[in-house]
Scaffold this motif. Structure first.
Motif, PDB file in Angstrom:
ATOM      1  N   ASN A  69       0.852  -1.185   0.000  1.00  0.00           N
ATOM      2  CA  ASN A  69       0.000   0.000   0.000  1.00  0.00           C
ATOM      3  C   ASN A  69       0.889   1.237   0.000  1.00  0.00           C
ATOM      4  O   ASN A  69       1.879   1.289   0.712  1.00  0.00           O
ATOM      5  CB  ASN A  69      -0.903   0.028   1.236  1.00  0.00           C
ATOM      6  CG  ASN A  69      -2.019  -0.974   1.143  1.00  0.00           C
ATOM      7  OD1 ASN A  69      -2.698  -1.060   0.134  1.00  0.00           O
ATOM      8  ND2 ASN A  69      -2.207  -1.751   2.189  1.00  0.00           N
ATOM      9  N   CYS A  70       0.517   2.221  -0.792  1.00  0.00           N
ATOM     10  CA  CYS A  70       1.266   3.477  -0.863  1.00  0.00           C
ATOM     11  C   CYS A  70       0.610   4.539   0.005  1.00  0.00           C
ATOM     12  O   CYS A  70      -0.600   4.502   0.239  1.00  0.00           O
ATOM     13  CB  CYS A  70       1.307   3.972  -2.310  1.00  0.00           C
ATOM     14  SG  CYS A  70       2.148   2.844  -3.430  1.00  0.00           S
ATOM     15  N   ASN A  71       1.416   5.493   0.448  1.00  0.00           N
ATOM     16  CA  ASN A  71       0.904   6.643   1.201  1.00  0.00           C
ATOM     17  C   ASN A  71       0.129   7.561   0.267  1.00  0.00           C
ATOM     18  O   ASN A  71       0.281   7.501  -0.953  1.00  0.00           O
ATOM     19  CB  ASN A  71       2.067   7.428   1.818  1.00  0.00           C
ATOM     20  CG  ASN A  71       2.768   6.640   2.887  1.00  0.00           C
ATOM     21  OD1 ASN A  71       2.173   5.842   3.581  1.00  0.00           O
ATOM     22  ND2 ASN A  71       4.067   6.862   3.007  1.00  0.00           N
ATOM     23  N   ARG A  72      -0.663   8.446   0.854  1.00  0.00           N
ATOM     24  CA  ARG A  72      -1.373   9.458   0.065  1.00  0.00           C
ATOM     25  C   ARG A  72      -0.352  10.305  -0.689  1.00  0.00           C
ATOM     26  O   ARG A  72       0.720  10.588  -0.179  1.00  0.00           O
ATOM     27  CB  ARG A  72      -2.214  10.343   0.977  1.00  0.00           C
ATOM     28  CG  ARG A  72      -3.413   9.631   1.539  1.00  0.00           C
ATOM     29  CD  ARG A  72      -4.117  10.492   2.583  1.00  0.00           C
ATOM     30  NE  ARG A  72      -5.415   9.933   2.902  1.00  0.00           N
ATOM     31  CZ  ARG A  72      -6.571  10.434   2.457  1.00  0.00           C
ATOM     32  NH1 ARG A  72      -6.577  11.513   1.715  1.00  0.00           N
ATOM     33  NH2 ARG A  72      -7.700   9.857   2.775  1.00  0.00           N
ATOM     34  N   GLY A  73      -0.709  10.689  -1.920  1.00  0.00           N
ATOM     35  CA  GLY A  73       0.208  11.465  -2.753  1.00  0.00           C
ATOM     36  C   GLY A  73       1.118  10.581  -3.599  1.00  0.00           C
ATOM     37  O   GLY A  73       1.928  11.081  -4.372  1.00  0.00           O
ATOM     38  N   LYS A  83       5.836   9.109  -6.414  1.00  0.00           N
ATOM     39  CA  LYS A  83       5.138  10.366  -6.146  1.00  0.00           C
ATOM     40  C   LYS A  83       4.235  10.722  -7.321  1.00  0.00           C
ATOM     41  O   LYS A  83       4.612  10.532  -8.471  1.00  0.00           O
ATOM     42  CB  LYS A  83       6.142  11.517  -5.970  1.00  0.00           C
ATOM     43  CG  LYS A  83       6.877  11.500  -4.672  1.00  0.00           C
ATOM     44  CD  LYS A  83       7.805  12.706  -4.600  1.00  0.00           C
ATOM     45  CE  LYS A  83       8.566  12.697  -3.290  1.00  0.00           C
ATOM     46  NZ  LYS A  83       9.423  13.875  -3.157  1.00  0.00           N
ATOM     47  N   CYS A  84       3.065  11.264  -7.001  1.00  0.00           N
ATOM     48  CA  CYS A  84       2.194  11.795  -8.056  1.00  0.00           C
ATOM     49  C   CYS A  84       2.866  13.018  -8.660  1.00  0.00           C
ATOM     50  O   CYS A  84       3.496  13.799  -7.948  1.00  0.00           O
ATOM     51  CB  CYS A  84       0.836  12.212  -7.481  1.00  0.00           C
ATOM     52  SG  CYS A  84      -0.217  10.836  -7.044  1.00  0.00           S
ATOM     53  N   PRO A  85       2.718  13.219  -9.972  1.00  0.00           N
ATOM     54  CA  PRO A  85       3.285  14.417 -10.602  1.00  0.00           C
ATOM     55  C   PRO A  85       2.609  15.689 -10.079  1.00  0.00           C
ATOM     56  O   PRO A  85       1.543  15.624  -9.465  1.00  0.00           O
ATOM     57  CB  PRO A  85       2.969  14.226 -12.086  1.00  0.00           C
ATOM     58  CG  PRO A  85       2.614  12.801 -12.250  1.00  0.00           C
ATOM     59  CD  PRO A  85       2.081  12.332 -10.924  1.00  0.00           C
ATOM     60  N   GLY A 108       1.890  20.577  -5.400  1.00  0.00           N
ATOM     61  CA  GLY A 108       3.259  20.150  -5.696  1.00  0.00           C
ATOM     62  C   GLY A 108       3.379  18.645  -5.904  1.00  0.00           C
ATOM     63  O   GLY A 108       2.514  17.876  -5.503  1.00  0.00           O
ATOM     64  N   ARG A 109       4.471  18.220  -6.513  1.00  0.00           N
ATOM     65  CA  ARG A 109       4.754  16.808  -6.776  1.00  0.00           C
ATOM     66  C   ARG A 109       4.770  16.018  -5.468  1.00  0.00           C
ATOM     67  O   ARG A 109       5.482  16.356  -4.534  1.00  0.00           O
ATOM     68  CB  ARG A 109       6.088  16.687  -7.492  1.00  0.00           C
ATOM     69  CG  ARG A 109       6.453  15.276  -7.863  1.00  0.00           C
ATOM     70  CD  ARG A 109       7.719  15.276  -8.734  1.00  0.00           C
ATOM     71  NE  ARG A 109       8.117  13.928  -9.009  1.00  0.00           N
ATOM     72  CZ  ARG A 109       9.103  13.284  -8.384  1.00  0.00           C
ATOM     73  NH1 ARG A 109       9.814  13.919  -7.469  1.00  0.00           N
ATOM     74  NH2 ARG A 109       9.377  12.045  -8.671  1.00  0.00           N
ATOM     75  N   GLY A 110       3.942  14.972  -5.387  1.00  0.00           N
ATOM     76  CA  GLY A 110       3.876  14.119  -4.199  1.00  0.00           C
ATOM     77  C   GLY A 110       3.121  14.725  -3.032  1.00  0.00           C
ATOM     78  O   GLY A 110       2.983  14.100  -1.992  1.00  0.00           O
TER      79      GLY A 110
END
Length: 123
Positions: A69-73, A83-85, A108-110
């Motif tokens: 599972n990934c963290n938010r963002g 990281k999300c762009p 911002g990114r992430g």
């Protein structure tokens, strides 16, 4: 990619967990395996199984793994979190992509952990 060093120049066969390319042995990437020898590529582990980089020596090396599972963002791709762009957000978990912020907002990114994190773009 990490290259297996050789004392006598190029190799003709590789160890298990490695593949042969241009006479050199390279580690199989994460979630892939190779029987070695003259194998020119690695095979992907079956769906729902994983293996650590360079340790996949056969299909049996691929074990059912705990789902990451990934963290938010962040979003999940090939078992890793990224990281999300910029100007995109994600609620994390096992999402395979990010959502675009509404028009006229930015983040911002992430940093985009929900739609609310997208703020008005003040120019």
């Amino acid at each position: 990619k990490s290259k297996k060093s050789c004392k006598r120049g190029k190799k003709k066969k590789c160890f298990r967990g490695y593949y042969l390319r241009y006479g050199y042995c390279y580690k199989c990437p994460k979630n892939m395996y190779s029987a070695g020898g003259k194998s020119k590529d690695c095979k992907r582990c079956p769906k729902g199984t994983t293996d650590a980089s360079g340790k996949g020596k056969s299909k049996k090396s691929c074990k059912k793994g705990k789902k990451k599972n990934c963290n938010r963002g962040y979003f999940l791709r090939h078992g890793d979190c990224y990281k999300c762009p910029k100007n995109m957000y994600s609620l994390g978990g096992r999402r395979r992509g990010c959502s675009r912020c509404p028009e006229g907002t930015t983040v911002g990114r992430g940093k985009g952990n929900s739609r609310i994190s997208c703020k008005d773009n003040l120019k």
